[in-house]
Design a protein around this motif. Structure first.
Motif, PDB file in Angstrom:
ATOM      1  N   TYR A  19      13.035 -16.868  21.216  1.00 54.80           N
ATOM      2  CA  TYR A  19      14.067 -16.373  20.294  1.00 54.80           C
ATOM      3  C   TYR A  19      15.418 -17.035  20.538  1.00 54.80           C
ATOM      4  O   TYR A  19      16.275 -17.039  19.670  1.00 54.80           O
ATOM      5  N   MET A  20      15.626 -17.523  21.757  1.00 54.54           N
ATOM      6  CA  MET A  20      16.918 -18.117  22.094  1.00 54.54           C
ATOM      7  C   MET A  20      16.709 -19.219  23.123  1.00 54.54           C
ATOM      8  O   MET A  20      15.893 -19.080  24.022  1.00 54.54           O
ATOM      9  N   GLU A  21      17.407 -20.303  22.944  1.00 60.81           N
ATOM     10  CA  GLU A  21      17.242 -21.442  23.848  1.00 60.81           C
ATOM     11  C   GLU A  21      18.484 -22.297  23.705  1.00 60.81           C
ATOM     12  O   GLU A  21      18.979 -22.484  22.601  1.00 60.81           O
ATOM     13  N   CYS A  22      19.006 -22.807  24.803  1.00 59.47           N
ATOM     14  CA  CYS A  22      20.093 -23.774  24.699  1.00 59.47           C
ATOM     15  C   CYS A  22      19.469 -25.149  24.529  1.00 59.47           C
ATOM     16  O   CYS A  22      19.429 -25.704  23.451  1.00 59.47           O
ATOM     17  N   PHE A  23      18.928 -25.644  25.620  1.00 59.01           N
ATOM     18  CA  PHE A  23      18.265 -26.948  25.585  1.00 59.01           C
ATOM     19  C   PHE A  23      17.110 -26.851  26.572  1.00 59.01           C
ATOM     20  O   PHE A  23      17.317 -26.767  27.769  1.00 59.01           O
ATOM     21  N   SER A  24      15.900 -26.820  26.062  1.00 60.29           N
ATOM     22  CA  SER A  24      14.744 -26.437  26.866  1.00 60.29           C
ATOM     23  C   SER A  24      14.201 -27.578  27.708  1.00 60.29           C
ATOM     24  O   SER A  24      13.699 -28.570  27.185  1.00 60.29           O
ATOM     25  N   LEU A  25      14.282 -27.412  29.022  1.00 60.03           N
ATOM     26  CA  LEU A  25      13.702 -28.418  29.914  1.00 60.03           C
ATOM     27  C   LEU A  25      12.183 -28.400  29.849  1.00 60.03           C
ATOM     28  O   LEU A  25      11.543 -29.441  29.989  1.00 60.03           O
ATOM     29  N   SER A  26      11.586 -27.223  29.619  1.00 60.16           N
ATOM     30  CA  SER A  26      10.115 -27.193  29.582  1.00 60.16           C
ATOM     31  C   SER A  26       9.577 -27.983  28.389  1.00 60.16           C
ATOM     32  O   SER A  26       8.499 -28.565  28.459  1.00 60.16           O
ATOM     33  N   ILE A  27      10.339 -28.040  27.300  1.00 64.68           N
ATOM     34  CA  ILE A  27       9.934 -28.874  26.166  1.00 64.68           C
ATOM     35  C   ILE A  27       9.994 -30.352  26.558  1.00 64.68           C
ATOM     36  O   ILE A  27       9.066 -31.120  26.291  1.00 64.68           O
ATOM     37  N   LEU A  28      11.077 -30.750  27.210  1.00 62.34           N
ATOM     38  CA  LEU A  28      11.189 -32.149  27.668  1.00 62.34           C
ATOM     39  C   LEU A  28      10.056 -32.495  28.619  1.00 62.34           C
ATOM     40  O   LEU A  28       9.473 -33.586  28.550  1.00 62.34           O
ATOM     41  N   GLU A  29       9.748 -31.555  29.510  1.00 60.70           N
ATOM     42  CA  GLU A  29       8.692 -31.806  30.494  1.00 60.70           C
ATOM     43  C   GLU A  29       7.339 -31.977  29.810  1.00 60.70           C
ATOM     44  O   GLU A  29       6.558 -32.869  30.154  1.00 60.70           O
ATOM     45  N   SER A  30       7.078 -31.129  28.836  1.00 63.30           N
ATOM     46  CA  SER A  30       5.805 -31.213  28.115  1.00 63.30           C
ATOM     47  C   SER A  30       5.682 -32.543  27.376  1.00 63.30           C
ATOM     48  O   SER A  30       4.664 -33.233  27.468  1.00 63.30           O
ATOM     49  N   LEU A  31       6.736 -32.907  26.650  1.00 57.54           N
ATOM     50  CA  LEU A  31       6.708 -34.181  25.914  1.00 57.54           C
ATOM     51  C   LEU A  31       6.579 -35.356  26.873  1.00 57.54           C
ATOM     52  O   LEU A  31       5.905 -36.346  26.575  1.00 57.54           O
ATOM     53  N   SER A  32       7.204 -35.249  28.038  1.00 49.42           N
ATOM     54  CA  SER A  32       7.125 -36.310  29.035  1.00 49.42           C
ATOM     55  C   SER A  32       5.691 -36.500  29.524  1.00 49.42           C
ATOM     56  O   SER A  32       5.284 -37.604  29.891  1.00 49.42           O
ATOM     57  N   ALA A  33       4.927 -35.394  29.504  1.00 48.83           N
ATOM     58  CA  ALA A  33       3.509 -35.452  29.898  1.00 48.83           C
ATOM     59  C   ALA A  33       2.613 -35.832  28.721  1.00 48.83           C
ATOM     60  O   ALA A  33       1.391 -35.770  28.826  1.00 48.83           O
ATOM     61  N   ASN A  34       3.233 -36.236  27.598  1.00 49.11           N
ATOM     62  CA  ASN A  34       2.502 -36.601  26.376  1.00 49.11           C
ATOM     63  C   ASN A  34       1.749 -35.400  25.793  1.00 49.11           C
ATOM     64  O   ASN A  34       0.645 -35.533  25.280  1.00 49.11           O
ATOM     65  N   VAL A  35       2.393 -34.231  25.887  1.00 52.52           N
ATOM     66  CA  VAL A  35       1.816 -33.006  25.317  1.00 52.52           C
ATOM     67  C   VAL A  35       2.775 -32.502  24.239  1.00 52.52           C
ATOM     68  O   VAL A  35       3.893 -32.083  24.557  1.00 52.52           O
ATOM     69  N   PRO A  36       2.381 -32.556  22.963  1.00 54.44           N
ATOM     70  CA  PRO A  36       3.257 -32.092  21.877  1.00 54.44           C
ATOM     71  C   PRO A  36       3.557 -30.601  22.005  1.00 54.44           C
ATOM     72  O   PRO A  36       2.858 -29.869  22.708  1.00 54.44           O
ATOM     73  N   LYS A  39      -1.847 -17.273  34.752  1.00 48.88           N
ATOM     74  CA  LYS A  39      -1.980 -17.986  36.023  1.00 48.88           C
ATOM     75  C   LYS A  39      -0.848 -17.713  37.008  1.00 48.88           C
ATOM     76  O   LYS A  39      -0.888 -18.187  38.137  1.00 48.88           O
ATOM     77  N   GLY A  40       0.201 -16.990  36.559  1.00 49.53           N
ATOM     78  CA  GLY A  40       1.340 -16.791  37.449  1.00 49.53           C
ATOM     79  C   GLY A  40       2.163 -18.064  37.588  1.00 49.53           C
ATOM     80  O   GLY A  40       1.990 -19.017  36.839  1.00 49.53           O
ATOM     81  N   SER A  41       3.062 -18.076  38.556  1.00 43.66           N
ATOM     82  CA  SER A  41       3.923 -19.252  38.754  1.00 43.66           C
ATOM     83  C   SER A  41       3.145 -20.381  39.426  1.00 43.66           C
ATOM     84  O   SER A  41       2.192 -20.133  40.154  1.00 43.66           O
ATOM     85  N   SER A  42       3.596 -21.606  39.167  1.00 47.82           N
ATOM     86  CA  SER A  42       2.963 -22.763  39.804  1.00 47.82           C
ATOM     87  C   SER A  42       4.003 -23.848  40.036  1.00 47.82           C
ATOM     88  O   SER A  42       4.859 -24.086  39.193  1.00 47.82           O
ATOM     89  N   SER A  43       3.903 -24.495  41.173  1.00 46.21           N
ATOM     90  CA  SER A  43       4.789 -25.633  41.459  1.00 46.21           C
ATOM     91  C   SER A  43       4.146 -26.941  40.992  1.00 46.21           C
ATOM     92  O   SER A  43       4.718 -28.010  41.146  1.00 46.21           O
ATOM     93  N   GLU A  44       2.954 -26.825  40.424  1.00 49.35           N
ATOM     94  CA  GLU A  44       2.198 -28.025  40.049  1.00 49.35           C
ATOM     95  C   GLU A  44       2.342 -28.398  38.569  1.00 49.35           C
ATOM     96  O   GLU A  44       1.581 -29.224  38.065  1.00 49.35           O
ATOM     97  N   ILE A  45       3.284 -27.753  37.867  1.00 47.96           N
ATOM     98  CA  ILE A  45       3.407 -27.967  36.419  1.00 47.96           C
ATOM     99  C   ILE A  45       3.452 -29.460  36.035  1.00 47.96           C
ATOM    100  O   ILE A  45       2.769 -29.870  35.091  1.00 47.96           O
ATOM    101  N   PRO A  46       4.220 -30.311  36.754  1.00 45.39           N
ATOM    102  CA  PRO A  46       4.244 -31.728  36.359  1.00 45.39           C
ATOM    103  C   PRO A  46       2.864 -32.389  36.346  1.00 45.39           C
ATOM    104  O   PRO A  46       2.620 -33.322  35.588  1.00 45.39           O
TER     105      PRO A  46
END
Length: 202
Positions: A115-132, A94-101
């Motif tokens: 393979y490498m991650e410090c602290f993933s904001l996309s994981i927090l965002e997904s969980l915040s949307a109630n998506v495991p 789908k390419g980039s989107s500003s509508e992810i939230p």
């Protein structure tokens, strides 16, 4: 002495902007809808996801779809790999989107085979949307993702393990039905991050 002076302040997100997924129902075609939100480069491990799809039986493949949001240098290579593995029909780029939230809530699981991650904001965002989340055991991921509670963890590059999780989800053997947004609203809000930085200065 050093330990007493050391603390962790986790990144926070504005949880109020995320639309929450309200049910676990499959879409009209009865397919499990997975989503990827990622820069398309090698370290994000999406080539492993495509290989994992290639391991699945047709009966499993027919019951899932993966939508990929993001751009990057690996995009054409990933599409070619998916064609070679005969799984291109399972993917929508789908390419980039500003509508992810707003759109995360349309999916049932986020996949991040990085393979490498410090602290993933996309994981927090997904969980915040109630998506495991299905992700790897790198960086801070194991601190956020608790196996079978708000997601599933695999070793990075373990394509077979990733395939087994996808299969288990499609078959209904692996399922997360609790609300994943509660922990995020308690532990990882922007307000809490700011407050902890202020405490540090006091």
């Amino acid at each position: 002495v050093v330990a007493r002076k050391t603390g962790v302040i986790y990144n926070g997100i504005d949880t109020s902007v995320f639309k929450k997924r309200e049910n676990h129902d499959l879409n009209q075609e009865g397919k499990v809808q997975f989503v990827v939100v990622s820069h398309l480069r090698e370290s994000k491990g999406l080539q492993d996801l495509i290989d994992a799809l290639g391991y699945l039986e047709d009966a499993i493949k027919n019951r899932l779809h993966i939508t990929i949001y993001g751009e990057g240098p690996l995009e054409e290579s990933l599409k070619q790999q998916a064609k070679d593995k005969e799984v291109i029909q399972l993917l929508t780029f789908k390419g980039s989107s500003s509508e992810i939230p707003k759109i995360l809530a349309d999916y049932q699981y986020l996949i991040q085979p990085t393979y490498m991650e410090c602290f993933s904001l996309s994981i927090l965002e997904s969980l915040s949307a109630n998506v495991p989340v299905i992700t790897t055991t790198v960086g801070g991921n194991p601190e956020i993702i608790k196996e079978d509670k708000n997601g599933f963890l695999v070793q990075p590059k373990d394509k077979r393990a990733l395939a087994r999780i996808l299969e288990g989800i499609v078959l209904g053997d692996r399922k997360i039905s609790r609300n994943t947004s509660i922990l995020i609203e308690k532990e990882y809000t922007l307000d809490r991050m700011v407050a902890e930085h202020i405490n540090l200065l006091d």
